[in-house]
Every structure is written in C-alpha cells, then in structure tokens.
Scaffold this active site. Structure first.
Site, mmCIF file in Angstrom:
data_model
loop_
_atom_site.group_PDB
_atom_site.id
_atom_site.type_symbol
_atom_site.label_atom_id
_atom_site.label_comp_id
_atom_site.label_asym_id
_atom_site.label_seq_id
_atom_site.Cartn_x
_atom_site.Cartn_y
_atom_site.Cartn_z
ATOM 1 N N GLY A 11 0.790 -1.228 0.000
ATOM 2 C CA GLY A 11 0.000 0.000 0.000
ATOM 3 C C GLY A 11 0.823 1.280 0.000
ATOM 4 O O GLY A 11 0.305 2.333 0.376
ATOM 5 N N ASN A 106 -5.157 1.126 -13.512
ATOM 6 C CA ASN A 106 -4.173 0.286 -12.822
ATOM 7 C C ASN A 106 -2.792 0.897 -13.029
ATOM 8 O O ASN A 106 -2.537 1.539 -14.049
ATOM 9 C CB ASN A 106 -4.203 -1.129 -13.427
ATOM 10 C CG ASN A 106 -3.198 -2.063 -12.774
ATOM 11 O OD1 ASN A 106 -3.155 -2.195 -11.557
ATOM 12 N ND2 ASN A 106 -2.372 -2.719 -13.584
ATOM 13 N N HIS A 108 1.228 -0.102 -13.395
ATOM 14 C CA HIS A 108 2.090 -1.258 -13.682
ATOM 15 C C HIS A 108 3.548 -0.782 -13.682
ATOM 16 O O HIS A 108 3.861 0.247 -14.284
ATOM 17 C CB HIS A 108 1.714 -1.836 -15.046
ATOM 18 C CG HIS A 108 2.459 -3.093 -15.362
ATOM 19 N ND1 HIS A 108 2.105 -4.320 -14.836
ATOM 20 C CD2 HIS A 108 3.560 -3.305 -16.113
ATOM 21 C CE1 HIS A 108 2.965 -5.235 -15.275
ATOM 22 N NE2 HIS A 108 3.853 -4.651 -16.051
HETATM 23 C C1 GRF Z 1 3.584 -1.359 -7.481
HETATM 24 O O1 GRF Z 1 4.831 -1.727 -7.968
HETATM 25 C C2 GRF Z 1 2.597 -1.266 -8.610
HETATM 26 O O2 GRF Z 1 3.184 -0.909 -9.829
HETATM 27 C C3 GRF Z 1 2.074 -2.656 -8.707
HETATM 28 O O3 GRF Z 1 2.011 -3.089 -7.370
HETATM 29 C C4 GRF Z 1 2.974 -2.414 -6.583
HETATM 30 C C5 GRF Z 1 2.265 -1.828 -5.397
HETATM 31 O O4 GRF Z 1 3.145 -1.484 -4.382
HETATM 32 N N1 GRF Z 1 0.847 -2.707 -9.434
HETATM 33 P P1 GRF Z 1 2.571 -1.042 -2.964
HETATM 34 O O5 GRF Z 1 1.798 -2.206 -2.412
HETATM 35 O O6 GRF Z 1 1.674 0.137 -3.208
HETATM 36 O O7 GRF Z 1 3.737 -0.670 -2.129
#
Ligand code: GRF
Length: 197
Positions: A11, A106, A108
C-alpha cells in the site's frame, strides 16, 4: 473526485495517493480502500487515516459473484467516481468492469505493452527487464479491462536501468517514481485532462 483504491499488499502507492489528496495536489479524496488480503498494510494505512477499509474476498463472500455484489455495494455507498488498482492482485468481476467502464485504472511497474500480462507482477517484472538487457523501464497507468495489463494506456514515465542493478534496486527506483507519478496523473484525471466516463 471520490476515489476507491484496491490494494493487496504494502500500500505504499495508496499512501502516495492519500498524501497527494491531503496536500491538495489533486482535487480528490480516497473514500474507500478494498483489499482481498486481511493482513495487507494497505488496510492498516487506510485505518490510520480514518478511511473506510474493507477486507472483501471471494472466500469470505462465498464466491466471485457475491464478492462482486459486495464490492459494488461499497462503491455505491461511498459515491465512488473512480477506481484505482494499486497492487491489487485479483481480476475484477465483469459486473464491476461494466458498471465502472472507463473509470478504472491500474498502475504497472514497467513500460507496457512490454513486460505485462499474466504472471508479470512484483519482482518478476524487474527480473525480466534486467534479463532482457533493457536500458530503461518505467511506469504505466492504464485503463482496466477484462485482460491483464492490456487496457488503454493513459500515461507513462521512464525510469533508467543502471549498470549493476538487481531486481531489488530497480524495483525501489521504479516504486519511488510511481509515488510521484501517481499524484501527477491522478491530478490530471481529477481535472478532467484524462476523461472518466
Ligand atoms: C507497485 O509496484 C505497482 O506498480 C504494482 O504493485 C505495486 C504496489 O506497491 N501494481 P505497494 O503495495 O503500493 O507498495
């Protein structure tokens, strides 16, 4: 703009969005956080900020259809305008995709369409980028449809791959950029520069 954030793990992206809202970097607020993982830090972060936090999973709801119904109930209860998937490890049900068509995004951690698709998440992405000998990678924000990582790309930013990078060092550089980029792009969405609906 009322935003619902879906997240499964750390998060840190969610936190960047919350902080961006608090610092008036965008005309938005996070009105609900949904996670399929009861232990996720994302739920904890939401609770710390007094944002309604929901642990919703197919297992808990008794199936994918009832999960979708619960998700739709939460979204309408909070008047959600836009959904942001920030590390959400599940595919959304077709009923959610249809109801919020064009309003689900989303993030990525690579330059799609390269290094996307099923299985391309977390460290797998950064490993693949290094193994392919890429000199740059980046962050993509795209609309969500019924296939992994294939919806319309709305924004991208590049991040260099440095000599000697490991998947871990690269992941850290990309994630740091995500935190800034998310705020820039969500701000554009909240100002209508990127359309929702
Ligand atoms: C990020 O690297 C995002 O690109 C991917 O999931 C990760 C989330 O990281 N979809 P976090 O849980 O917000 O630290």
């Amino acid at each position: 703009m009322n935003v619902a954030v879906f997240a499964s793990h750390g998060g840190s992206d969610l936190q960047a969005i919350i902080d961006g809202c608090k610092n008036n970097k965008m005309n938005a607020q996070v009105v609900a956080v949904i996670s399929n993982n009861s232990d996720s830090m994302a739920l904890q972060r939401a609770r710390n900020e007094k944002i309604p936090a929901y642990h919703l999973s197919a297992k808990k709801s008794g199936g994918e259809d009832s999960l979708a119904k619960e998700i739709l109930d939460v979204l309408s209860k909070h008047g959600v305008d836009m959904i942001f998937l920030a590390g959400y490890m599940r595919m959304l049900h077709i009923s959610v995709l249809e109801k919020y068509d064009h309003r689900i995004f989303n993030i990525h951690p690579a330059l799609l369409p390269k290094f996307g698709g099923k299985g391309m998440y977390g460290m797998n992405v950064h490993k693949a980028v290094i193994e392919a000998g890429e000199t740059e990678t980046g962050v993509t924000i795209h609309r969500v449809n019924a296939e992994y990582d294939s919806g319309e790309i709305v924004a991208q930013t590049k991040v260099p791959v440095m000599e000697g990078d490991t998947p871990e060092t690269l992941a850290a550089r990309v994630l740091a950029r995500e935190h800034e980029f998310l705020v820039e792009v969500l701000s554009d969405i909240s100002e209508g520069k990127i359309a929702i609906g």
